[in-house]
Design an enzyme around this catalytic site. Structure first.
Site, PDB file in Angstrom:
ATOM      1  N   ASN A  12       0.835  -1.292   0.051  1.00  0.00           N
ATOM      2  CA  ASN A  12      -0.014  -0.059  -0.137  1.00  0.00           C
ATOM      3  C   ASN A  12       0.959   1.453   0.029  1.00  0.00           C
ATOM      4  O   ASN A  12       1.457   1.640   1.327  1.00  0.00           O
ATOM      5  CB  ASN A  12      -0.712   0.013   1.363  1.00  0.00           C
ATOM      6  CG  ASN A  12      -1.583   1.238   1.488  1.00  0.00           C
ATOM      7  OD1 ASN A  12      -1.599   2.009   0.504  1.00  0.00           O
ATOM      8  ND2 ASN A  12      -2.305   1.233   2.571  1.00  0.00           N
ATOM      9  N   LYS A  14      -0.031   4.309  -0.231  1.00  0.00           N
ATOM     10  CA  LYS A  14      -0.710   5.377   0.399  1.00  0.00           C
ATOM     11  C   LYS A  14      -0.519   6.640  -0.605  1.00  0.00           C
ATOM     12  O   LYS A  14      -0.213   6.652  -1.761  1.00  0.00           O
ATOM     13  CB  LYS A  14      -0.205   5.610   1.790  1.00  0.00           C
ATOM     14  CG  LYS A  14      -0.211   4.274   2.559  1.00  0.00           C
ATOM     15  CD  LYS A  14       0.183   4.419   4.051  1.00  0.00           C
ATOM     16  CE  LYS A  14       0.218   3.339   4.900  1.00  0.00           C
ATOM     17  NZ  LYS A  14      -0.060   3.432   6.121  1.00  0.00           N
ATOM     18  N   HIS A  99      -9.214   0.818   5.022  1.00  0.00           N
ATOM     19  CA  HIS A  99      -8.067   0.976   5.736  1.00  0.00           C
ATOM     20  C   HIS A  99      -8.325   1.890   6.841  1.00  0.00           C
ATOM     21  O   HIS A  99      -9.174   2.910   6.863  1.00  0.00           O
ATOM     22  CB  HIS A  99      -7.026   1.586   4.846  1.00  0.00           C
ATOM     23  CG  HIS A  99      -5.464   1.689   5.457  1.00  0.00           C
ATOM     24  ND1 HIS A  99      -5.452   2.618   6.278  1.00  0.00           N
ATOM     25  CD2 HIS A  99      -4.637   0.843   5.097  1.00  0.00           C
ATOM     26  CE1 HIS A  99      -4.048   2.412   6.712  1.00  0.00           C
ATOM     27  NE2 HIS A  99      -3.445   1.218   5.839  1.00  0.00           N
ATOM     28  N   GLU A 101      -6.741   4.237   7.942  1.00  0.00           N
ATOM     29  CA  GLU A 101      -6.707   5.693   7.822  1.00  0.00           C
ATOM     30  C   GLU A 101      -7.777   6.428   6.905  1.00  0.00           C
ATOM     31  O   GLU A 101      -7.954   7.500   7.177  1.00  0.00           O
ATOM     32  CB  GLU A 101      -5.429   6.102   6.652  1.00  0.00           C
ATOM     33  CG  GLU A 101      -4.196   5.769   7.590  1.00  0.00           C
ATOM     34  CD  GLU A 101      -2.872   5.165   7.051  1.00  0.00           C
ATOM     35  OE1 GLU A 101      -2.896   5.352   5.713  1.00  0.00           O
ATOM     36  OE2 GLU A 101      -2.070   4.873   7.549  1.00  0.00           O
ATOM     37  N   GLU A 169      -5.047  -5.431  10.644  1.00  0.00           N
ATOM     38  CA  GLU A 169      -4.199  -4.462  10.770  1.00  0.00           C
ATOM     39  C   GLU A 169      -4.480  -3.743  12.154  1.00  0.00           C
ATOM     40  O   GLU A 169      -5.227  -2.830  12.078  1.00  0.00           O
ATOM     41  CB  GLU A 169      -4.183  -3.450   9.719  1.00  0.00           C
ATOM     42  CG  GLU A 169      -4.003  -3.930   8.295  1.00  0.00           C
ATOM     43  CD  GLU A 169      -3.322  -2.901   7.244  1.00  0.00           C
ATOM     44  OE1 GLU A 169      -2.286  -3.265   7.014  1.00  0.00           O
ATOM     45  OE2 GLU A 169      -3.753  -1.729   7.185  1.00  0.00           O
ATOM     46  N   GLY A 175       2.552   1.588  10.881  1.00  0.00           N
ATOM     47  CA  GLY A 175       3.739   2.868  10.770  1.00  0.00           C
ATOM     48  C   GLY A 175       4.287   3.137  12.087  1.00  0.00           C
ATOM     49  O   GLY A 175       5.088   4.236  12.337  1.00  0.00           O
ATOM     50  N   SER A 214       3.444  -2.704  10.370  1.00  0.00           N
ATOM     51  CA  SER A 214       4.969  -2.559  10.483  1.00  0.00           C
ATOM     52  C   SER A 214       5.653  -3.919  10.247  1.00  0.00           C
ATOM     53  O   SER A 214       6.607  -4.513  10.952  1.00  0.00           O
ATOM     54  CB  SER A 214       5.161  -2.247  12.209  1.00  0.00           C
ATOM     55  OG  SER A 214       4.977  -1.011  12.349  1.00  0.00           O
TER      56      SER A 214
HETATM   57  C1  PEP Z   1      -0.690  -0.201   6.004  1.00  0.00           C
HETATM   58  O1  PEP Z   1      -0.827   1.224   6.522  1.00  0.00           O
HETATM   59  O2  PEP Z   1      -1.619  -0.800   5.735  1.00  0.00           O
HETATM   60  C2  PEP Z   1       0.466  -0.543   6.811  1.00  0.00           C
HETATM   61  C3  PEP Z   1       0.568  -1.717   7.177  1.00  0.00           C
HETATM   62  O3  PEP Z   1       1.443   0.199   7.080  1.00  0.00           O
HETATM   63  P1  PEP Z   1       3.024  -0.114   7.531  1.00  0.00           P
HETATM   64  O4  PEP Z   1       3.610  -1.209   6.911  1.00  0.00           O
HETATM   65  O5  PEP Z   1       3.863   1.160   7.501  1.00  0.00           O
HETATM   66  O6  PEP Z   1       2.773  -0.136   9.118  1.00  0.00           O
END
Ligand code: PEP
Length: 253
Positions: A12, A14, A99, A101, A169, A175, A214
């Protein structure tokens, strides 16, 4: 680790990436074509501005392109929005929906995610539906309850005509460099598998459940070896072909 299903490594991007970043897509395609991810399926979800070009680069390689969100309607007066049909037309095969976000930053409800899931099927896209609890919800012992209600609310009641990929997630792991323990991930993934079975019986048996939050080259092997983890949804570490392929590369065997 996944049981019989083809693992999936989805990236992703973003709101990151300009045209110069398409070289990362080309490098991922090259590495995947050379067997760099074994039998795993690779999906890159760039920003919509790069989708058409990214999908062209992916053509004829084992890599697929995806969108990061879509509108529920196929067309109309929705300034700034993009329909599932438009993503498909641009070359997408997948779309990330719900997601955190978007759930938190754009006040997306389960009902809205559900209508987008229906739109994705209407357009011939495979949805990747994200679910996950916040840190305070986990600390209050409500993680399973939150994820259960997100699953029930975000997935259409009638059995969908194809696969719904679920991405677990935890919001606090995105992040942040933090991840749940392997036991916590195993417990959540087997819980999600059981819920899907209750909701959709046999039709969900082959749906993949990804872990996201992460995932990095240094922790991917242990995270992706957890029971019922059928792949990863990767954010930060997918922006460079080498780190993304280091993660997907654990499926090389
Ligand atoms: C995400 O936003 O879907 C995600 C998994 O981000 P990160 O790997 O940066 O934690």
């Amino acid at each position: 680790m996944s049981h019989g299903t083809r693992p999936l490594a989805a990236g992703n991007w973003k709101m990151n990436g300009l045209r110069a970043s398409l070289k990362e897509v080309a490098a991922i395609c090259e590495a995947a074509a050379a067997g760099g991810a074994g039998q795993a399926e690779i999906v890159i979800c760039p920003p919509a501005t790069l989708l058409t070009e990214a999908a062209k680069i992916c053509e004829g390689t084992p890599v697929k392109a995806g969108g990061q969100d879509c509108h529920a309607e196929p067309m109309g007066a929705f300034t700034g929005d993009i329909s599932a049909e438009m993503l498909k037309d641009a070359g997408a095969s997948y779309v990330i929906l719900g997601h955190s976000e978007r759930r938190l930053g754009h006040q997306e409800s389960d009902a809205s995610v559900r209508s987008k899931v229906k739109a994705s099927f209407r357009a011939g896209l495979t949805p990747i539906v994200c679910v996950g609890e916040t840190l305070s919800q986990r600390e209050d012992g409500k993680a399973l309850q939150i994820v259960a209600s997100q699953l029930t609310g975000s997935i259409p009641e009638e059995p969908p005509p194809g696969e719904i990929v679920i991405a677990y997630e935890p919001v606090w792991a995105i992040g942040s460099g933090m991840t749940p323990s392997l036991d916590e991930i195993a417990a959540m993934h087997s819980f999600i598998r059981r819920r899907l079975k209750e909701l959709f019986a046999a039709s969900s048996a082959a749906w993949r459940i990804l872990y996201g939050g992460s995932v990095k080259p240094g922790n991917a092997r242990e995270l992706l070896s957890v029971d019922e983890v059928d792949g990863a949804l990767v954010g930060g570490a997918c922006l460079s072909a080498s780190t993304f392929m280091a993660i997907a590369g654990i499926y090389r065997g």
